[in-house]
Design an enzyme around this catalytic site. Structure first.
Site, PDB file in Angstrom:
ATOM      1  N   PHE A 136       0.983   6.408  -0.692  1.00 25.97           N
ATOM      2  CA  PHE A 136       0.577   7.732  -0.222  1.00 25.97           C
ATOM      3  C   PHE A 136       1.348   8.175   1.020  1.00 25.97           C
ATOM      4  O   PHE A 136       0.765   8.568   2.018  1.00 25.97           O
ATOM      5  CB  PHE A 136      -0.936   7.649   0.090  1.00 25.97           C
ATOM      6  CG  PHE A 136      -1.694   8.953   0.030  1.00 25.97           C
ATOM      7  CD1 PHE A 136      -1.996   9.560  -1.170  1.00 25.97           C
ATOM      8  CD2 PHE A 136      -2.145   9.558   1.204  1.00 25.97           C
ATOM      9  CE1 PHE A 136      -2.728  10.734  -1.213  1.00 25.97           C
ATOM     10  CE2 PHE A 136      -2.886  10.746   1.163  1.00 25.97           C
ATOM     11  CZ  PHE A 136      -3.174  11.325  -0.047  1.00 25.97           C
ATOM     12  N   GLU A 173      -2.549  -0.891  -2.427  1.00 26.92           N
ATOM     13  CA  GLU A 173      -1.291  -0.311  -1.998  1.00 26.92           C
ATOM     14  C   GLU A 173      -0.376  -1.226  -1.174  1.00 26.92           C
ATOM     15  O   GLU A 173       0.838  -1.187  -1.341  1.00 26.92           O
ATOM     16  CB  GLU A 173      -1.575   0.965  -1.183  1.00 26.92           C
ATOM     17  CG  GLU A 173      -2.163   2.089  -2.005  1.00 26.92           C
ATOM     18  CD  GLU A 173      -2.793   3.161  -1.128  1.00 26.92           C
ATOM     19  OE1 GLU A 173      -3.819   2.858  -0.478  1.00 26.92           O
ATOM     20  OE2 GLU A 173      -2.272   4.277  -1.070  1.00 26.92           O
ATOM     21  N   ARG A 205       0.520   5.462  -4.968  1.00 26.48           N
ATOM     22  CA  ARG A 205       0.384   4.145  -4.326  1.00 26.48           C
ATOM     23  C   ARG A 205       1.160   4.040  -2.994  1.00 26.48           C
ATOM     24  O   ARG A 205       2.386   4.026  -2.992  1.00 26.48           O
ATOM     25  CB  ARG A 205       0.887   3.088  -5.293  1.00 26.48           C
ATOM     26  CG  ARG A 205       0.407   1.684  -5.022  1.00 26.48           C
ATOM     27  CD  ARG A 205       0.912   0.769  -6.111  1.00 26.48           C
ATOM     28  NE  ARG A 205       0.104  -0.450  -6.217  1.00 26.48           N
ATOM     29  CZ  ARG A 205       0.229  -1.317  -7.227  1.00 26.48           C
ATOM     30  NH1 ARG A 205       1.083  -1.110  -8.189  1.00 26.48           N
ATOM     31  NH2 ARG A 205      -0.522  -2.391  -7.268  1.00 26.48           N
ATOM     32  N   ARG A 214       0.170  10.312   6.357  1.00 32.39           N
ATOM     33  CA  ARG A 214       0.204   8.851   6.221  1.00 32.39           C
ATOM     34  C   ARG A 214       1.611   8.304   6.407  1.00 32.39           C
ATOM     35  O   ARG A 214       1.790   7.168   6.855  1.00 32.39           O
ATOM     36  CB  ARG A 214      -0.401   8.394   4.889  1.00 32.39           C
ATOM     37  CG  ARG A 214      -0.621   6.887   4.808  1.00 32.39           C
ATOM     38  CD  ARG A 214      -1.446   6.453   3.600  1.00 32.39           C
ATOM     39  NE  ARG A 214      -2.870   6.511   3.836  1.00 32.39           N
ATOM     40  CZ  ARG A 214      -3.610   5.471   4.279  1.00 32.39           C
ATOM     41  NH1 ARG A 214      -3.056   4.298   4.511  1.00 32.39           N
ATOM     42  NH2 ARG A 214      -4.903   5.608   4.473  1.00 32.39           N
ATOM     43  N   GLN A 265      -8.808   9.491 -11.635  1.00 31.24           N
ATOM     44  CA  GLN A 265      -9.229   8.638 -10.525  1.00 31.24           C
ATOM     45  C   GLN A 265     -10.298   9.320  -9.683  1.00 31.24           C
ATOM     46  O   GLN A 265     -10.821   8.727  -8.759  1.00 31.24           O
ATOM     47  CB  GLN A 265      -8.030   8.332  -9.611  1.00 31.24           C
ATOM     48  CG  GLN A 265      -6.942   7.504 -10.255  1.00 31.24           C
ATOM     49  CD  GLN A 265      -5.708   7.402  -9.385  1.00 31.24           C
ATOM     50  OE1 GLN A 265      -4.629   7.796  -9.797  1.00 31.24           O
ATOM     51  NE2 GLN A 265      -5.844   6.867  -8.177  1.00 31.24           N
TER      52      GLN A 265
END
Lengths: 496, 783
Positions: B359, B728, B357, B325, B212
């Protein structure tokens, strides 16, 4: 003795001489045939990315099945028709209806699982024109998709026939010609695949098999390969010499003798399910949830027993039903109750030169109470944390005359709950008696404690399954299951 | 997508806001889409395999690789001594992630050496033959063990605070404390990690990597080889799934393959077996959230004080931003008048956990839902009412714990939609009635909202580049820094380009992401792919369009405002000229038909030290209502119905977006239900294959599954065509499954006690929670 592997690959006849006897079909397809549409996702038959359709003659009829090419040895497709994702497009280059439906319904995202899913749906479509949703889910139980959440794939599966007619499919339209070609590949010769003194022997008759096993008593016995295949792909074990049982048609027989079902050891789980379903719907449900469809197609009843796993799904049910197995050595045979076959963890009563020839399952009398529960983390394509299979008979006095309580996942082998059975005998079939039996389970078992479930969970569930057995057999109205039997009735909303 | 029909004059094929199929759909279903292992192998290619530690925590006493070297087919063996540059692939620069372990082992499965052989099977067999002597140390596997061992943090923790937490907590009429354990998750991308390194002249090497983040792979490889970045080219046409698992985790395989390729001057392929892939690579972080909540009798939150401890594994990797996050989403849709949130990124002797996904967002968000649930049980009110009571306001009560004012709050609209569509209240009543009569099976229902912040919290990552060429036949070559992992980024950006030039989408060739065309790219992550790369591609198109307009105005002497891009043609004054014609004419007039485009997200800033800023450009919203049926004898369950309403702004591609919503929900459901990572007492991960690690299968999806894209909304910020990021946010819609299970369990004690269910809610956890509820109910009756 024949030394060439012969099979159809798409429309071509292929003959392979002197290859690695334990090479997998997937590796051969990808590296030798350069058919790279078929993918390796897990190399253990659990994700389905490697799914191909295999056509074989079964009782003279051409039968197509989805299988995992990652754990299927190339040598074992002798006499078969191998159909991969590359063979689906029409001759004008346009997509096959299964492929069209998948594309139209947005059934792919990353696309890596997609060829395997297309092949599973194709194999299903070859056998059923308009399968219902449960059937589709069962056919896809062995195909993991991490992107879509499956909804568009199910929609595609339901819509295949919108894109073309089944009878126009080349494999359906040309079934007779394909069957005729496969017949010419068939013979009674033993197949020998040998390279650098490593060999795979594939006899075509029971007698030849019996001779081969006596001659090579240390050989790895290979049937569906759903476990032995992993010895090759995961443990990197050299399993040669190998004796392959899958060419012996007689071993695949399933016979209803009236008072008993007789299974050849090589009968696959699809055929076994059909027969066991006639005994009890919960056996049907057990077998519906056995592995994924590819495993059910490849795996055999004999393999599931001979393997000796403490968490195999068939042994508890067969033990509860009082099954016996016939072991053969050369021309000699002996019959033992199945439960006696399991001596200790992965140690079975199979003597040198022996193989399991048949399994006999007596049909229970009509008044017998039967219960089968498979409990696993995930309903489909998972290994049991606990599998319970029970048979109970009451005498004329209404008291328990016989109880056979077999469990998987509760000990190093599939095992009966001896103390619980004894305590039930002569007692009414009641909550009090069940409570006593549950109390005995702690004596009967030291359950496994591992990643599938803790020992405490297994012990708790084992007891609760006896409660479920009582409730289901004494209260017709009670609902005790969230999957399987009730699922066919569940409503489904249209998906917009 | 090239359907052979003539170009339409009314509208182009494959423009924006259309349900355009994935660009590779046809190739996917035909088995013709090429993944790296499908590429023809260059002559002389050798296969590399990694030799792994079989201890979780140890000092290496000796390494004897004689048997490895002597094994059949072996060409060469590599250890840390063979790394020409730096033996490190830490994306953080903390130098805590060796390619090959040298003196110590920090997790079971850590690579110690690599072996190249003629076949992959030979390399795999040889890799098992290393004789390593260890001086064993105690493994530190989970959060409790790390705390007990006073394990260090892998990175600087974060505190978010607003208001006076001490006095607000003290002043709250009611308070409660609790703890929630949240499990990790393996990505289970269907295509495993893989790298194919092809050496070139000079110091050059090209690596086909399933990644990615091609730019980071490039940097890591150049670092490991000790060569400038310009010598290393990374290419990725597509991945067979990523989900965050290929954001940093591809580095190891690419670096090892590159080292071998340069040393041997041969192409080298490294593709770990699934089990080894799962053992080696990092996963979603497990968390323990310890919380204290202050609230009042109405259920209104006064204060939240919580610590988010994470199992980070042996190195920092992305654990810093992931735990950040989690804190950024510890509020979800709820206003906390006073708040203190602290992260505790703990070092453990396990694989180094990484992006996945959401995070960290999912772990933070499910904690918020637990707070709500706790308050609902404590105040004997319905959780949905507690949710609504605590929602962020539009004009007030709208400041987050990181001091960003929420300007685009549409949660009330989303809630109204989901309640209506799911017929929530009526079904809730019906379920209570069902549970009264059903002895063994119990139903539960829950409705949970989602608010997810869009942008990388590392502000500098919010940039992207694109490269667009028009060839003289009018066909277009499109390239940008984003990678395709199945999410449909490539087709969405192609739609943007088709729309910009007003040409059919099949005139736009989508090309593989490569560091040679667009440099210094960010990871395709944080749901940002389309927002960033779509805008960059649009900028490139606009640059070329401006040149074409200038050219046409001059050539045909018409004012620029009389020139328009119509479907597959231009109007120039009174005449219409086909797109290929105008392109050819421009070429003949020596107009450049190639441009780069660049974009950086406006408005965002973040001061991590102060915990203040606007880290997010905007928020995406959604909600789900879920109904489950549980079996109180075994803990087994089935999701019977899920209704989803999700906000994607003005969708660029409703078909792709729907796929992200459905797929994200099911993946989230797997995380919270059957996907269980299980380490043994020696610190070894034992769920490292699909036989033991259970992701959802087809029959696990909800029996009834109604998914709706929220209609009539546009992104309030001028993101690409007013759409919103979708990768996400839908993942967290699955919280509704978890709290529906909790609701069903709570019914065993007449909804008087919070079940305090931990995740994943395996049948085992559900059964034991049922037993706890029964015991509590019995205890209360006895009292």
């Amino acid at each position: 003795m024949r030394r060439t592997i012969r099979f159809l690959l798409g429309e071509e006849t292929r003959e392979i001489e002197s290859s690695d006897p334990t090479a997998t079909l997937l590796d051969w397809l990808r590296a030798d045939a350069r058919l790279t549409g078929t993918k390796e996702g897990c190399a253990e038959g659990d994700c389905g990315a490697c799914t191909v359709a295999i056509g074989r003659l079964s009782g003279g009829r051409l039968r197509y099945e989805a299988i995992n090419s990652c754990i299927r040895l190339l040598a074992t497709i002798d006499g078969c028709h191998v159909v991969t994702i590359e063979h689906l497009k029409r001759s004008d280059g346009s997509l096959h209806p299964v492929q069209q439906a998948m594309a139209a319904h947005h059934g792919s995202q990353c696309g890596f699982c997609t060829p395997g899913i297309v092949m599973s749906l194709y194999a299903l479509w070859l056998n059923e024109e308009r399968p219902d949703e449960t059937r589709i889910e069962d056919a896809l139980a062995g195909n993991l998709c991490r992107c879509t959440g499956y909804q568009p794939i199910i929609a595609a599966a339901r819509g295949i026939s919108d894109f073309g007619r089944r009878r126009e499919d080349p494999l359906i339209a040309n079934a007779d010609a394909i069957a005729a070609r496969l017949k010419t590949l068939r013979d009674e010769e033993t197949l020998l695949v040998e390279q650098e003194e490593r060999r795979l022997i594939a006899p075509a008759t029971v007698n030849a098999l019996a001779d081969a096993v006596v001659k090579e008593p240390r050989a790895t016995m290979l049937a569906g390969g759903t476990d032995v295949g992993l010895w090759v792909t995961k443990e990197m074990r050299d399993i040669a010499p190998v004796i392959y049982l899958g060419r012996v048609e007689a071993l695949k027989r399933v016979e209803d003798r009236g008072d008993a079902l007789i299974f050849g050891a090589g009968a696959n789980h699809i055929d076994v399910r059909k027969a066991l379903a006639t005994i009890h719907p919960q056996l049907d449900e057990l077998m519906r949830r056995f592995g994924g469809e590819q495993i059910r197609n490849a795996g055999t009843i004999g393999g599931n027993i001979a393997n000796g796993s403490p968490i195999g799904d068939l042994p508890p049910a067969l033990i509860a039903l009082g099954a016996t197995i016939m072991l053969r050595r050369g021309a000699g045979r002996r019959v033992i109750p199945l439960e006696q076959f399991f001596i200790a963890y992965r140690k079975q009563d199979r003597r040198a030169g022996e193989f399991i020839e048949t399994i006999t399952v007596p049909k229970p009398p009509p008044d017998a109470l039967i219960h089968v529960s498979k409990v696993s983390k995930r309903f489909d394509e998972d290994i049991s944390s606990v599998c319970g299979a029970f048979l109970l008979r009451r005498g004329p006095d209404g008291l328990v005359a016989e109880a056979r309580l077999a469990f998987g996942g509760m000990a190093a082998t599939p095992k009966r709950a001896a103390n619980a059975e004894t305590i039930l005998k002569g007692k009414p079939w009641s909550e009090e008696s069940v409570a006593l039996a549950i109390g005995c389970l702690a004596v009967d078992f030291k359950p496994l404690d591992d990643m599938r479930a803790s020992a405490r969970y297994r012990a708790t569930v084992a007891g609760n399954l006896l409660r479920r057995f009582l409730m289901e057999t004494t209260d017709a109205a009670i609902a005790t299951r969230v999957a399987g039997l009730m699922r066919a009735d569940a409503p489904r909303a249209a998906h917009g | 997508m090239a359907d052979g029909t003539p170009s339409n004059r009314d509208a182009i094929r494959g423009g924006v806001h259309r349900p355009q199929a994935h660009d590779s759909a046809h190739k996917h279903v035909a088995g013709e889409a090429l993944y790296i292992d499908d590429l023809p192998e260059p002559a002389g290619l050798v296969h590399l395999y990694l030799g792994l530690a079989d201890r979780a925590h140890a000092r290496i006493v000796s390494v004897d690789l004689a048997k490895v070297r002597a094994a059949r087919g072996v060409v060469a063996v590599f250890t840390a001594a063979d790394v020409p540059g730096v033996n490190d692939i830490s994306s953080t620069g903390l130098h805590d992630e060796p390619i090959f372990a040298t003196d110590r082992i920090d997790y079971h499965g850590q690579p110690i050496f690599a072996v190249a052989a003629r076949t992959r099977a030979q390399a795999r067999r040889a890799a098992k033959l290393g004789v390593i002597q260890y001086d064993e140390l105690a493994p530190i596997t989970d959060i409790a063990a790390a705390r007990a061992a006073k394990a260090p943090l892998v990175t600087e923790p974060l505190t978010l605070a607003r208001g006076d937490i001490e006095s607000a907590m003290k002043g709250a009429p009611r308070r409660l404390k609790g703890s929630m354990t949240i499990g990790g998750q393996d990505h289970f991308y269907l295509e495993g990690q893989i790298a194919l390194a092809v050496p070139g002249e000079d110091r050059d090497v090209t690596i086909y990597s399933s990644t990615q983040h091609p730019s980071e792979v490039q940097h890591m490889v150049s670092h490991a080889l000790g060569v400038p970045s310009h010598a290393v080219t990374i290419e990725c046409r597509r991945m067979g799934g990523g989900f965050g698992g290929k954001e940093t985790q591809a580095n190891l395989f690419a670096a090892a393959a590159a080292i071998a390729a340069k040393k041997l001057n041969r192409a080298v392929k490294l593709r770990p077996d699934r089990d080894d892939d799962m053992i080696i690579t990092g996963k979603r972080h497990d968390f323990v959230v310890d919380y204290e909540i202050g609230f009042d009798d109405d259920g209104r939150i006064h204060a939240v004080d919580a610590v988010y401890a994470a199992r980070c594994g042996f190195s920092a990797d992305l654990s810093g931003p992931v735990t950040d996050r989690a804190l950024f989403h510890a509020d979800n849709c709820y206003f906390y008048p006073a708040v203190r949130l602290r992260s505790e990124p703990l070092k453990t002797t396990t694989c180094s956990n990484t992006a996945f996904r959401g995070f960290g967002g999912p772990q933070g968000m499910i904690g918020a839902e637990r707070f709500i649930e706790e308050i609902a049980f404590a105040t004997a009110k319905d959780p949905v009412d507690i949710r609504k009571l605590n929602f962020y306001g539009v004009a007030e009560r709208n400041v987050t714990p990181y001091h960003q004012t929420i300007e685009d709050n549409i949660i009330a609209k989303v809630m109204e939609e989901i309640e209506r569509r799911s017929d929530f209240r009526a079904r809730q009543a019906a379920i209570r009635a069902f549970n009264r009569d059903s002895k063994i099976l119990k139903r539960g229902i829950a409705l949970t909202p989602v608010k997810f912040g869009i942008s990388f919290t590392a502000t500098w990552f919010n940039q992207a580049g694109a490269l667009v060429h028009i060839y003289t036949d009018g066909s277009v070559h499109l390239n940008h820094g984003g990678t395709e992992m199945g999410q449909g980024l490539y087709v969405k950006v192609a739609q943007v380009v088709a729309d910009a030039f007003q040409i059919d989408i099949d005139k736009v060739k989508i090309t593989a992401t490569t560091t040679g065309k667009v440099p210094n790219t960010s990871a395709t992550a944080a749901s940002s792919g389309t927002d960033l790369n779509g805008m960059a591609a649009l900028a490139a198109c606009d640059a070329i369009k401006a040149r074409l307009v200038d050219f046409a105005a001059e050539r045909w002497s018409v004012p620029k405002d009389q020139i328009a891009f119509l479907p597959n043609r231009l109007r120039v004054g009174n005449q219409e000229i086909s797109f290929p014609e105008i392109v050819k004419a421009a070429y003949m007039a020596r107009v450049s038909l190639s441009a780069t485009g660049f974009y950086k997200t406006p408005k965002i800033h973040w001061d991590r030290k102060k915990g203040i800023g606007r880290p997010f450009y905007y928020f995406a919203y959604g909600a789900a209502a879920c109904e489950v049926l549980i079996d109180t004898l075994t803990g087994e369950y089935k999701v019977e119905r899920a209704d989803i309403v999700h906000d994607v702004g003005h969708s660029l591609n409703p078909a792709i977006d729907r796929g992200q919503i459905e797929g994200g929900f099911i993946q989230g459901m797997g995380w919270l239900t059957t996907e269980e990572l299980w380490w043994d007492d020696k610190g070894r991960l034992r769920t490292h294959a699909p036989s033991t690690y259970k992701i959802p299968v087809a029959s696990d999806r909800p029996t009834i599954f109604n998914v709706a894209i929220l209609e009539g909304v546009k992104n309030s910020e001028p993101a690409i065509h007013r759409s919103k990021a979708v990768g996400e946010p839908p993942f967290m819609l699955a919280n509704s499954v978890f709290f529906a299970l909790s609701d069903a369990i709570a019914s065993l004690a007449d909804h008087r006690f919070c079940p305090r269910l931990d995740s994943p809610a395996t049948p085992e956890r559900v059964l034991f929670a049922v037993e706890r509820m029964r015991a509590l109910a019995a205890g209360q009756e006895a009292a």
